[in-house]
Structure formats: C-alpha cells, structure tokens
Design a protein around this motif. Structure first.
Motif, short mmCIF file in Angstrom:
data_model
loop_
_atom_site.label_atom_id
_atom_site.label_comp_id
_atom_site.label_asym_id
_atom_site.label_seq_id
_atom_site.Cartn_x
_atom_site.Cartn_y
_atom_site.Cartn_z
N THR A 1 45.36 27.14 45.36
CA THR A 1 45.00 27.36 43.96
C THR A 1 44.17 28.63 43.82
OG1 THR A 1 45.00 24.97 43.56
CG2 THR A 1 43.85 26.35 41.96
N VAL A 2 43.26 28.86 44.78
CA VAL A 2 42.46 30.09 44.77
C VAL A 2 43.36 31.31 44.83
CG1 VAL A 2 40.76 31.45 46.03
CG2 VAL A 2 40.45 28.98 45.80
N LYS A 3 44.36 31.26 45.70
CA LYS A 3 45.27 32.41 45.85
C LYS A 3 46.02 32.69 44.54
CE LYS A 3 49.21 34.19 48.45
NZ LYS A 3 50.22 33.94 49.50
N VAL A 4 46.59 31.65 43.95
CA VAL A 4 47.34 31.83 42.71
C VAL A 4 46.44 32.36 41.61
CG1 VAL A 4 48.59 30.61 40.87
CG2 VAL A 4 49.05 30.06 43.27
N LEU A 5 45.23 31.83 41.51
CA LEU A 5 44.28 32.28 40.49
C LEU A 5 43.90 33.73 40.69
CD1 LEU A 5 42.40 31.76 38.11
CD2 LEU A 5 40.70 30.87 39.73
N TYR A 6 43.61 34.10 41.93
CA TYR A 6 43.22 35.48 42.21
C TYR A 6 44.35 36.45 41.92
CZ TYR A 6 38.78 34.11 44.41
OH TYR A 6 37.52 33.65 44.65
N GLU A 7 45.55 36.09 42.27
CA GLU A 7 46.70 36.95 41.98
C GLU A 7 46.85 37.13 40.47
OE1 GLU A 7 49.56 36.05 45.87
OE2 GLU A 7 49.76 34.84 44.04
N LYS A 8 46.62 36.06 39.74
CA LYS A 8 46.73 36.12 38.28
C LYS A 8 45.64 37.01 37.71
CE LYS A 8 47.24 33.04 34.29
NZ LYS A 8 47.23 31.60 33.85
N ILE A 9 44.44 36.89 38.25
CA ILE A 9 43.32 37.71 37.76
C ILE A 9 43.58 39.18 38.01
CG2 ILE A 9 40.89 38.30 38.18
CD1 ILE A 9 40.40 35.31 38.75
N PHE A 10 44.00 39.53 39.23
CA PHE A 10 44.17 40.93 39.58
C PHE A 10 45.40 41.57 38.95
CE2 PHE A 10 41.67 39.71 43.56
CZ PHE A 10 40.49 40.13 43.00
N SER A 11 46.32 40.74 38.46
CA SER A 11 47.49 41.30 37.79
C SER A 11 47.29 41.41 36.28
CB SER A 11 48.72 40.43 38.07
OG SER A 11 48.56 39.13 37.51
N ALA A 12 46.17 40.87 35.80
CA ALA A 12 45.90 40.89 34.36
C ALA A 12 45.48 42.29 33.91
CB ALA A 12 44.81 39.89 34.02
N ASN A 13 45.75 42.59 32.67
CA ASN A 13 45.34 43.86 32.09
C ASN A 13 43.95 43.70 31.49
OD1 ASN A 13 45.07 46.31 30.84
ND2 ASN A 13 46.67 45.96 29.31
N SER A 14 42.94 44.27 32.17
CA SER A 14 41.57 44.07 31.73
C SER A 14 41.14 45.09 30.67
CB SER A 14 40.62 44.16 32.93
OG SER A 14 40.74 45.41 33.58
N GLY A 15 41.98 46.10 30.43
CA GLY A 15 41.68 47.04 29.36
C GLY A 15 40.46 47.89 29.61
N SER A 16 39.44 47.73 28.78
CA SER A 16 38.30 48.64 28.79
C SER A 16 37.22 48.29 29.80
CB SER A 16 37.66 48.67 27.39
OG SER A 16 37.24 47.36 27.03
N PHE A 17 37.34 47.20 30.50
CA PHE A 17 36.31 46.80 31.46
C PHE A 17 36.93 46.59 32.84
CE2 PHE A 17 37.96 42.99 29.46
CZ PHE A 17 38.19 42.14 30.53
N GLU A 18 36.06 46.54 33.85
CA GLU A 18 36.48 46.41 35.25
C GLU A 18 36.33 44.96 35.72
OE1 GLU A 18 35.30 48.32 39.63
OE2 GLU A 18 34.07 48.72 37.85
N ILE A 19 37.31 44.46 36.48
CA ILE A 19 37.20 43.15 37.11
C ILE A 19 36.66 43.35 38.52
CG2 ILE A 19 38.44 41.13 37.96
CD1 ILE A 19 40.38 41.45 35.64
N VAL A 20 35.55 42.67 38.83
CA VAL A 20 34.87 42.87 40.12
C VAL A 20 34.56 41.53 40.77
CG1 VAL A 20 33.83 45.08 39.46
CG2 VAL A 20 32.62 42.95 38.98
N THR A 21 34.36 41.56 42.08
CA THR A 21 33.95 40.35 42.79
C THR A 21 33.34 40.72 44.12
OG1 THR A 21 34.67 38.20 43.66
CG2 THR A 21 36.22 40.04 43.86
N GLY A 22 32.43 39.87 44.57
CA GLY A 22 31.88 40.03 45.90
C GLY A 22 32.52 39.08 46.89
N ASP A 23 33.55 38.37 46.46
CA ASP A 23 34.22 37.40 47.33
C ASP A 23 35.01 38.14 48.40
OD1 ASP A 23 35.77 35.45 48.54
OD2 ASP A 23 36.24 34.42 46.68
N PRO A 24 34.66 37.97 49.68
CA PRO A 24 35.36 38.70 50.75
C PRO A 24 36.83 38.34 50.86
CG PRO A 24 33.91 37.02 51.68
CD PRO A 24 33.58 37.11 50.22
N VAL A 25 37.19 37.11 50.54
CA VAL A 25 38.59 36.71 50.60
C VAL A 25 39.38 37.41 49.49
CG1 VAL A 25 40.20 34.78 50.40
CG2 VAL A 25 38.09 34.50 51.70
N ALA A 26 38.80 37.49 48.31
CA ALA A 26 39.46 38.17 47.20
C ALA A 26 39.69 39.64 47.52
CB ALA A 26 38.63 38.03 45.93
N SER A 27 38.77 40.21 48.27
CA SER A 27 38.89 41.64 48.58
C SER A 27 40.15 41.94 49.37
CB SER A 27 37.66 42.11 49.37
OG SER A 27 37.62 41.54 50.67
#
Length: 349
Positions: A208-234
C-alpha cells in the motif's frame, strides 16, 4: 527531515514536551520533563557551533548547518524568541516545526523579523480527517496560523503523518496546499511509539505504501513542491537502479549520519522518533557522543543491519527508517534498531 538537504547537518531541538493538542499518533512518551534553562540552551548552541567549526577546519567539510526547533508545541515555551535569536546569532538556519494553532499575526511577524528559513505545520488531511487525528477545532486554528505565516512572507511546508486513517485522503492535500499557497507539501510514515503505539494496526502494508507513493509522485503539484524525509520514498524519487551503492552512507535515514536530536531535558537521541538515549548535553560532550556512541556507530555499519536492509544494494542511500524498524521490533519484543524496515517495498535484485 523533509526540509533539509541531504548534505546538511541538523540539530532537532525540542524545547518542551508541553502541547496544546492530543494527537492520536504522537510519539511522545512523557508529558513533563526537567526542561533546560535558557543559559543551558545557550551553552549547548555555542558548543554545537564550535564543534562544527572545528570539523570544518580539521576535515575541510563545508557544512550547511541548521536547527529544527520544535516541542511538543514550541510556542508554549515563553523564551522561544530569545532561543531563536541565539541560534541565529551563531549563523544557523532555523526551521520551526509546529502545529500552527497558536500563530497569530504578531508571532508570524516576529518569526519573519528573526529571519526564520521556514515553518513546517502539521496538517493530517482535510478538516474531518485532521480533526479525527488532532482534535476538534484544530484544523481552522492551524490553517489560520498558516495564513498568518504566508501573509508575512515566510516559507511554509505542510506535513502529514501517513497511516490508514488518512492515506486515502492524502491526494486531497494537493488541493488544500494549492489553495493555501504554501511552498511545500511533505509526508512521513506513522511510527508506532509513544501514544502512536496504539495505532499499530493502522500502519500501512508495504504494498500500500508503494502504491500511495507512486500516486503521490505522479501527481501534478503545480505551484508547490512535494517533499519527504522518508528514505524508502527517496528510492522512488531518485529512480535508483539496483547497483550496489557501497558501505559508506551517502543519504537516506539521517540517524547517525547527518543529525542529532536534543530533548527538552538535554537527552541526546539519534532521532526524535528513535528513542534510544545516547547521552545528555548537560554532562556529555556532543562531539564525543557523535564519535564514540556505540549506537551511532552501529547505525553507520552496514554489517550490523538485519533482514532485507542488511543485504540491500541500496543501503548507502536508504537504510530504511530506523525509527519505524525499532518501534516495530520493540512491539514484537526484539528491541532491535537495526532490524529491517517493515514497510519497505523495494524488491531485492
């Protein structure tokens, strides 16, 4: 932390355990502690500055040092601005981590005047979800604080702690972030420690984490940056191939590598959520703890890691979240901060 660059050295300074909210996932284990006085904090800041300057001179390392200042809720510390001013006077960048509920226009103006580099405000989702986790009327108070910060021209990051309570609604945070006009939207995973231990069943499965992260990183965030300190997400963000990155940590989990946490009573931890005391600034030299702590040296040693983290070719740039690995193993009675990250979805070659 999500608001630090990978080569920064940061101190996460907790000024108080006091908080005006009672969040379901809170990692705090105590409500009261013998908080350091301002003179003690001032002395600690001076030692940290001297240590980094010595390291720069001896090793030729050009640090970009910063303080993450938080609590509990940092605005419940009456001498907050004096402490922030002292940190600034030593040339450190400051990032303030808060729930935002106590930030009125005057406080926001004072933060801007001090030159604060950024403020991270915890928002768990849209109003219904946020208040399920953080309590009634907390959403509007936090949003009001965010607006006050933005009105003063401060950089604002929203940050969400992901669990099954809010994971399905995280994409709604994209719209909220855009509407508010914040600069970044960050996320981290639930650590089942402190009060958060009761939410063990709400931890997301690795798939579920993988699917969620893929969805987050494929989203169009527009004017702001999506960031994380999660080493797995990196690993998803960097599109790292399965090449062995070696035995020298170069990124990933900050514990033992690029930062330390200081609790209100001076206790030193590798990370606030990795609750293993390794010293106390009231009696121990920070530089000696950094160099000689068995815990920190274990965290830097690939051969000490267990399970899939111990054999992963991406170890140098990841190592999993040590706080989650430790908390999860503690619940199983193993007390192993070098265990594998139970939510890692990276397939081994």
């Amino acid at each position: 932390m999500s608001i630090n660059h990978s080569f920064d050295f940061f101190i996460q300074l907790h000024l108080t355990e006091k908080c005006n909210l009672h969040c379901k996932h809170c990692y705090q284990t105590v409500n009261k502690s013998d908080e350091m006085s301002f003179p003690e904090i001032k002395e600690t800041i001076s030692e940290i500055s001297e240590t980094l300057n010595d390291w720069k001179e001896i090793y030729g390392i050009d640090f970009s040092p910063s303080f993450n200042v938080t609590g509990g809720e940092p605005f419940l510390r009456k001498d907050l601005y004096e402490i922030l001013s002292e940190i600034v006077s030593h040339g450190f960048n400051i990032y303030l981590l808060t729930n935002g509920t106590l930030i009125d226009k005057k406080k926001a103006e004072s933060l801007f005047g001090l030159g604060i580099k950024g403020v991270q405000v915890s928002i768990e989702g849209t109003e219904k979800i946020h208040e399920l986790i953080r309590g009634k009327d907390s959403f509007s108070a936090s949003v009001n604080g965010v607006n006050n910060l933005l009105d003063e021209g401060l950089n604002v990051t929203l940050n969400t702690t992901l669990s099954s309570l809010n994971a399905d609604y995280f994409i709604d945070m994209l719209e909220l972030s855009s509407n508010l006009g914040v600069h970044r939207l960050g996320f981290s995973r639930l650590v089942p420690s402190g009060k958060g231990k009761s939410l063990l069943k709400e931890m997301l499965p690795a798939g579920t984490v993988k699917v969620l992260y893929e969805k987050i990183f494929s989203a169009n965030s527009g004017s702001f940056e999506i960031v994380t300190g999660d080493p797995v997400a990196s690993q998803l963000m960097n599109n790292t191939e399965n090449n062995d990155l070696g035995n020298i940590p170069t990124g990933g989990c900050a514990a033992g590598i690029s930062g330390l946490t200081i609790l209100p009573d001076g206790t030193l931890l590798p990370c606030r959520r990795l609750q293993i005391p390794i010293g106390n600034v009231r009696k121990d030299s920070l530089r000696e703890v950094w160099a000689t702590s068995d815990v920190l040296n274990d965290l830097r040693d690939r051969k000490k890691y267990k399970g899939k983290c111990g054999v992963c070719k991406l170890w140098a740039g990841c190592r999993g979240c040590r706080a989650i690995a430790s908390a999860y193993s503690n619940i199983a009675g193993k007390n192993d901060y070098l265990a594998e990250d139970p939510q890692c979805f990276i397939e081994q070659p």
